[in-house]
Design a protein around this motif. Structure first.
Motif, PDB file in Angstrom:
ATOM      1  N   LEU A 278       3.293 -22.797 -22.551  1.00  0.00           N
ATOM      2  CA  LEU A 278       3.307 -24.066 -22.852  1.00  0.00           C
ATOM      3  C   LEU A 278       2.191 -24.481 -24.010  1.00  0.00           C
ATOM      4  O   LEU A 278       1.142 -23.761 -23.957  1.00  0.00           O
ATOM      5  N   TYR A 280       0.559 -27.840 -25.891  1.00  0.00           N
ATOM      6  CA  TYR A 280       0.069 -29.242 -25.958  1.00  0.00           C
ATOM      7  C   TYR A 280      -0.989 -29.459 -26.916  1.00  0.00           C
ATOM      8  O   TYR A 280      -2.081 -28.660 -26.565  1.00  0.00           O
ATOM      9  N   PRO A 287       4.847 -31.481 -23.794  1.00  0.00           N
ATOM     10  CA  PRO A 287       4.533 -30.193 -24.052  1.00  0.00           C
ATOM     11  C   PRO A 287       5.692 -29.196 -24.480  1.00  0.00           C
ATOM     12  O   PRO A 287       6.736 -29.678 -23.967  1.00  0.00           O
ATOM     13  N   CYS A 289       7.849 -25.630 -24.960  1.00  0.00           N
ATOM     14  CA  CYS A 289       7.858 -24.060 -24.305  1.00  0.00           C
ATOM     15  C   CYS A 289       7.910 -23.213 -25.557  1.00  0.00           C
ATOM     16  O   CYS A 289       8.790 -23.455 -26.603  1.00  0.00           O
ATOM     17  N   ILE A 332       9.598 -30.092 -22.494  1.00  0.00           N
ATOM     18  CA  ILE A 332       9.920 -29.860 -21.269  1.00  0.00           C
ATOM     19  C   ILE A 332      10.712 -31.085 -20.753  1.00  0.00           C
ATOM     20  O   ILE A 332      10.280 -32.310 -21.280  1.00  0.00           O
TER      21      ILE A 332
END
Length: 355
Positions: A278, A280, A287, A289, A332
């Protein structure tokens, strides 16, 4: 014998592509009885509409010629003029009936299949001059079937005509004493009644023959197992090649995915079966992927993460849930915001402490 063996090998239903190719080559289900039925309809309609006027015009023209026949000169120019005038008069009288018949024939062809232009039937083929193929056409199964259909058609139509005429036998006996002016309308009425009976019989024959022609045409398009495999390869591609292409695409996708792992903020693992990378950053909505995988791919993600010192957090429930609900390069889902936020918060606090 070879043709019979070949037909026995054609056990597979034809594909739509096979049927379309047959139509493009001019091989369509066509019944001659449909055309005959419509021609008879056009002839009957011509009798109803134009028989009276055509007969009157012909009578007037013939009367005029006979009354003035003594005035015709015997030189070539005069004879040519009289002949030309007679031919043109005949064409004018027959134009309307012939027009009905031609239109009916066109409708009979059009109702069986839409107009089709192809040069395939005109292409030279060896089987057209082959003695064996010619003998097969003459003495083959299809020839005997057509012969039997012809006999049955003659028999049925003959019986129908006999029934109609037998019912009119008293009127037929009176035709011999009838005046000429009354004879023609009476003959026309009887002819129309006779044509009505013939049309009723031909309607049944035409429908049955068209169904038979459609069935035989479909059977003729059946395919062997090898033809089916070859067509599948030509349309869908070779299965082995397609599998190889899928494998290459999967490898390239994994390579692109692994190239993004160094950008990850945290790797969430199962710890051994699942791995989710992830990313961020401040100001980011949710976040993202960057990569995910199971077993060997998960192990590779952890190796790349270890090489680039990316934090790895073991959280089996969250790892399994993220793997099932999020795709690569997607944010997400909302239901995982809190759990992922706790993990990322933990990772950021750990970084600050190390700093």
């Amino acid at each position: 014998m070879a043709g019979d063996v070949e037909n026995e090998d054609r056990t597979e239903e034809p594909t739509q592509r096979k049927l379309d190719e047959a139509v493009e080559k001019g091989d369509v289900a066509r019944s001659q009885e449909i055309g005959t039925f419509f021609v008879l309809c056009g002839f009957t309609l011509a009798l109803l509409v134009a028989a009276g006027s055509s007969a009157r015009d012909a009578t007037l023209s013939l009367r005029s010629f006979l009354m003035n026949a003594h005035q015709v000169s015997d030189d070539a120019g005069a004879l040519f003029h009289v002949t030309s005038k007679g031919v043109m008069t005949g064409f004018a009288i027959m134009a309307l009936p012939l027009g009905f018949i031609l239109i009916a024939a066109f409708v009979g062809a059009l109702i069986q299949h839409k107009p089709l232009w192809t040069t395939e039937p005109m292409m030279p083929k060896f089987d057209r001059i082959s003695p064996m193929a010619g003998a097969k056409r003459i003495f083959g199964k299809e020839a005997w079937v057509n012969f039997a259909k012809g006999l049955a058609k003659i028999l049925v139509v003959g019986v129908g005509v006999w029934i109609v005429l037998w019912g009119e036998r008293d009127r037929l006996q009176g035709f011999a004493q009838m005046d000429v002016h009354a004879l023609l309308p009476a003959v026309l009425v009887l002819t129309i009644k006779l044509m009505a009976g013939v049309l009723a019989i031909f309607a049944v024959i035409a429908i049955g023959d068209f169904g038979y022609q459609r069935f035989t045409w479909y059977q003729r398009q059946r395919m062997t197992k090898q033809e089916l495999k070859d067509e599948y390869k030509n349309t869908e591609g070779n299965p082995e090649v397609k599998a190889k292409l899928r494998q290459l695409r999967a490898q390239r996708a994994r390579s692109r995915m692994m190239a993004q792992v160094p950008k990850a903020t945290v790797i969430i693992t199962n710890p051994t079966h699942y791995a989710i990378a992830l990313q961020y950053e401040n100001g980011q909505g949710a976040p993202l992927c960057l990569a995910k995988g199971v077993d060997a791919i998960a192990l590779k993600i952890r190796e790349v993460a270890g090489e680039h010192r990316i934090p790895i957090v073991e959280n089996p429930p969250l790892a399994r849930a993220l793997y099932a609900t999020v795709d690569v390069d997607d944010e997400i889902p909302v239901e995982h915001y809190q759990a992922v936020a706790e993990v990322i918060g933990y990772v950021l606090r750990l970084k600050r402490r190390r700093a």
